[in-house]
Design a protein around this motif. Structure first.
Motif, PDB file in Angstrom:
ATOM      1  N   ALA A   8       0.863  -1.173   0.028  1.00  0.00           N
ATOM      2  CA  ALA A   8      -0.133   0.126   0.087  1.00  0.00           C
ATOM      3  C   ALA A   8       0.817   1.232   0.070  1.00  0.00           C
ATOM      4  CB  ALA A   8      -0.915   0.021   1.263  1.00  0.00           C
ATOM      5  N   ALA A   9       2.007   1.212   0.689  1.00  0.00           N
ATOM      6  CA  ALA A   9       2.759   2.437   0.726  1.00  0.00           C
ATOM      7  C   ALA A   9       3.382   2.569  -0.584  1.00  0.00           C
ATOM      8  CB  ALA A   9       3.899   2.078   1.781  1.00  0.00           C
ATOM      9  N   LEU A  10       3.850   1.711  -1.070  1.00  0.00           N
ATOM     10  CA  LEU A  10       4.654   1.697  -2.484  1.00  0.00           C
ATOM     11  C   LEU A  10       3.581   2.122  -3.586  1.00  0.00           C
ATOM     12  CD1 LEU A  10       6.829  -1.507  -2.356  1.00  0.00           C
ATOM     13  CD2 LEU A  10       7.591   0.896  -1.897  1.00  0.00           C
ATOM     14  N   ALA A  11       2.474   1.580  -3.525  1.00  0.00           N
ATOM     15  CA  ALA A  11       1.579   2.133  -4.514  1.00  0.00           C
ATOM     16  C   ALA A  11       1.088   3.429  -4.246  1.00  0.00           C
ATOM     17  CB  ALA A  11       0.221   1.070  -4.339  1.00  0.00           C
ATOM     18  N   ALA A  12       0.725   3.988  -3.033  1.00  0.00           N
ATOM     19  CA  ALA A  12       0.371   5.303  -2.749  1.00  0.00           C
ATOM     20  C   ALA A  12       1.592   6.165  -3.214  1.00  0.00           C
ATOM     21  CB  ALA A  12       0.106   5.468  -1.282  1.00  0.00           C
ATOM     22  N   THR A  13       2.698   5.962  -3.055  1.00  0.00           N
ATOM     23  CA  THR A  13       3.823   6.776  -3.487  1.00  0.00           C
ATOM     24  C   THR A  13       3.948   6.725  -4.980  1.00  0.00           C
ATOM     25  OG1 THR A  13       5.037   6.090  -1.469  1.00  0.00           O
ATOM     26  CG2 THR A  13       6.239   6.881  -3.192  1.00  0.00           C
ATOM     27  N   ASN A  14       3.735   5.454  -5.545  1.00  0.00           N
ATOM     28  CA  ASN A  14       3.890   5.477  -7.020  1.00  0.00           C
ATOM     29  C   ASN A  14       2.716   6.719  -7.739  1.00  0.00           C
ATOM     30  OD1 ASN A  14       4.667   5.099  -9.726  1.00  0.00           O
ATOM     31  ND2 ASN A  14       2.936   3.473  -9.688  1.00  0.00           N
ATOM     32  N   THR A  15       1.309   6.546  -6.964  1.00  0.00           N
ATOM     33  CA  THR A  15       0.439   7.413  -7.536  1.00  0.00           C
ATOM     34  C   THR A  15       0.647   9.006  -7.279  1.00  0.00           C
ATOM     35  OG1 THR A  15      -1.128   5.620  -6.933  1.00  0.00           O
ATOM     36  CG2 THR A  15      -2.105   7.636  -7.147  1.00  0.00           C
ATOM     37  N   PRO A  27      11.152  14.994  -1.366  1.00  0.00           N
ATOM     38  CA  PRO A  27      10.646  14.861  -0.062  1.00  0.00           C
ATOM     39  C   PRO A  27       9.795  13.523   0.036  1.00  0.00           C
ATOM     40  CG  PRO A  27      10.557  16.953  -0.620  1.00  0.00           C
ATOM     41  CD  PRO A  27      10.744  16.045  -2.062  1.00  0.00           C
ATOM     42  N   LEU A  28       8.709  13.230  -0.731  1.00  0.00           N
ATOM     43  CA  LEU A  28       7.874  12.017  -0.567  1.00  0.00           C
ATOM     44  C   LEU A  28       8.641  10.731  -0.657  1.00  0.00           C
ATOM     45  CD1 LEU A  28       5.173  11.123  -0.356  1.00  0.00           C
ATOM     46  CD2 LEU A  28       5.206  11.088  -2.956  1.00  0.00           C
ATOM     47  N   CYS A  29       9.653  10.748  -1.478  1.00  0.00           N
ATOM     48  CA  CYS A  29      10.465   9.465  -1.631  1.00  0.00           C
ATOM     49  C   CYS A  29      11.163   9.165  -0.071  1.00  0.00           C
ATOM     50  CB  CYS A  29      11.274   9.587  -2.623  1.00  0.00           C
ATOM     51  SG  CYS A  29      10.406   9.222  -4.329  1.00  0.00           S
ATOM     52  N   VAL A  30      11.918  10.349   0.429  1.00  0.00           N
ATOM     53  CA  VAL A  30      12.224  10.418   1.753  1.00  0.00           C
ATOM     54  C   VAL A  30      11.575  10.086   2.849  1.00  0.00           C
ATOM     55  CG1 VAL A  30      13.669  11.708   3.535  1.00  0.00           C
ATOM     56  CG2 VAL A  30      14.224  11.865   1.101  1.00  0.00           C
ATOM     57  N   VAL A  31      10.231  10.449   2.805  1.00  0.00           N
ATOM     58  CA  VAL A  31       9.357  10.326   3.871  1.00  0.00           C
ATOM     59  C   VAL A  31       8.919   8.673   3.942  1.00  0.00           C
ATOM     60  CG1 VAL A  31       7.074  10.534   4.897  1.00  0.00           C
ATOM     61  CG2 VAL A  31       8.488  12.363   4.327  1.00  0.00           C
ATOM     62  N   LEU A  83      15.166   1.649  -6.159  1.00  0.00           N
ATOM     63  CA  LEU A  83      15.656   0.299  -5.876  1.00  0.00           C
ATOM     64  C   LEU A  83      15.477  -0.007  -4.327  1.00  0.00           C
ATOM     65  CD1 LEU A  83      19.225   0.675  -7.681  1.00  0.00           C
ATOM     66  CD2 LEU A  83      17.113  -0.809  -8.175  1.00  0.00           C
ATOM     67  N   ASN A  84      15.373   1.047  -3.545  1.00  0.00           N
ATOM     68  CA  ASN A  84      15.172   0.579  -1.931  1.00  0.00           C
ATOM     69  C   ASN A  84      13.875   0.297  -1.757  1.00  0.00           C
ATOM     70  OD1 ASN A  84      17.637   0.862  -1.117  1.00  0.00           O
ATOM     71  ND2 ASN A  84      17.416   3.196  -0.364  1.00  0.00           N
ATOM     72  N   GLY A  85      12.721   0.855  -2.370  1.00  0.00           N
ATOM     73  CA  GLY A  85      11.468   0.256  -2.202  1.00  0.00           C
ATOM     74  C   GLY A  85      11.415  -1.200  -2.430  1.00  0.00           C
ATOM     75  N   ALA A  86      11.932  -1.479  -3.726  1.00  0.00           N
ATOM     76  CA  ALA A  86      11.946  -3.080  -4.272  1.00  0.00           C
ATOM     77  C   ALA A  86      12.585  -3.859  -3.178  1.00  0.00           C
ATOM     78  CB  ALA A  86      12.359  -3.074  -5.750  1.00  0.00           C
ATOM     79  N   GLY A  87      13.828  -3.327  -2.651  1.00  0.00           N
ATOM     80  CA  GLY A  87      14.626  -3.907  -1.636  1.00  0.00           C
ATOM     81  C   GLY A  87      14.109  -4.107  -0.516  1.00  0.00           C
ATOM     82  N   TYR A  88      13.089  -3.166   0.145  1.00  0.00           N
ATOM     83  CA  TYR A  88      12.362  -3.472   1.343  1.00  0.00           C
ATOM     84  C   TYR A  88      11.525  -4.384   1.195  1.00  0.00           C
ATOM     85  CZ  TYR A  88      14.494   1.061   2.819  1.00  0.00           C
ATOM     86  OH  TYR A  88      15.408   2.139   3.331  1.00  0.00           O
ATOM     87  N   VAL A  89      10.868  -4.439   0.121  1.00  0.00           N
ATOM     88  CA  VAL A  89       9.880  -5.528  -0.136  1.00  0.00           C
ATOM     89  C   VAL A  89      10.424  -6.994  -0.166  1.00  0.00           C
ATOM     90  CG1 VAL A  89       8.153  -6.457  -1.928  1.00  0.00           C
ATOM     91  CG2 VAL A  89       8.179  -3.907  -1.227  1.00  0.00           C
ATOM     92  N   LEU A  90      11.406  -7.141  -0.897  1.00  0.00           N
ATOM     93  CA  LEU A  90      12.241  -8.259  -0.797  1.00  0.00           C
ATOM     94  C   LEU A  90      12.777  -8.675   0.522  1.00  0.00           C
ATOM     95  CD1 LEU A  90      14.172  -7.914  -4.238  1.00  0.00           C
ATOM     96  CD2 LEU A  90      12.099  -9.346  -3.742  1.00  0.00           C
TER      97      LEU A  90
END
Length: 96
Positions: A8-15, A27-31, A83-90
């Motif tokens: 949900a966090a990754l989808a919301a960030t992408n949107t 700033p959004l990516c940092v948060v 990369l970090n978003g995907a890395g956190y999920v993995l």
């Protein structure tokens, strides 16, 4: 439940990054990165497992500096966020 929170966090960030002005991208990516990091730590994933241990941080910083000096077309901040978003999920999937 945890995987759902991360997704949900990754989808919301992408949107949001596609709808908000460009000024809000970093700033959004940092948060969101901080939020995902907090979720991972809350779940018991160690700093080393996240690639932020004393033995891995220096290598990461060197890589980032080489990337910056290379004049790459891929901005380090956007690369970091993607990369970090995907890395956190993995990492989360591997730990559960």
């Amino acid at each position: 439940m945890r995987l759902l929170l991360v997704a949900a966090a990754l989808a919301a960030t992408n949107t949001l990054t596609n709808r908000l002005p460009e000024v809000w991208y970093v700033p959004l990516c940092v948060v969101v990165s901080a939020l995902l990091l907090a979720l991972a730590r809350w779940d018991g994933i160690s700093w080393s497992d996240l690639g932020l241990g004393r033995d891995t941080v220096r290598r990461g910083l060197r890589w980032c500096e080489l990337r910056r000096r290379s004049g790459s077309l891929i901005a380090p901040a956007s690369l970091h966020c993607a990369l970090n978003g995907a890395g956190y999920v993995l990492a989360w999937l591997a730990a559960t």
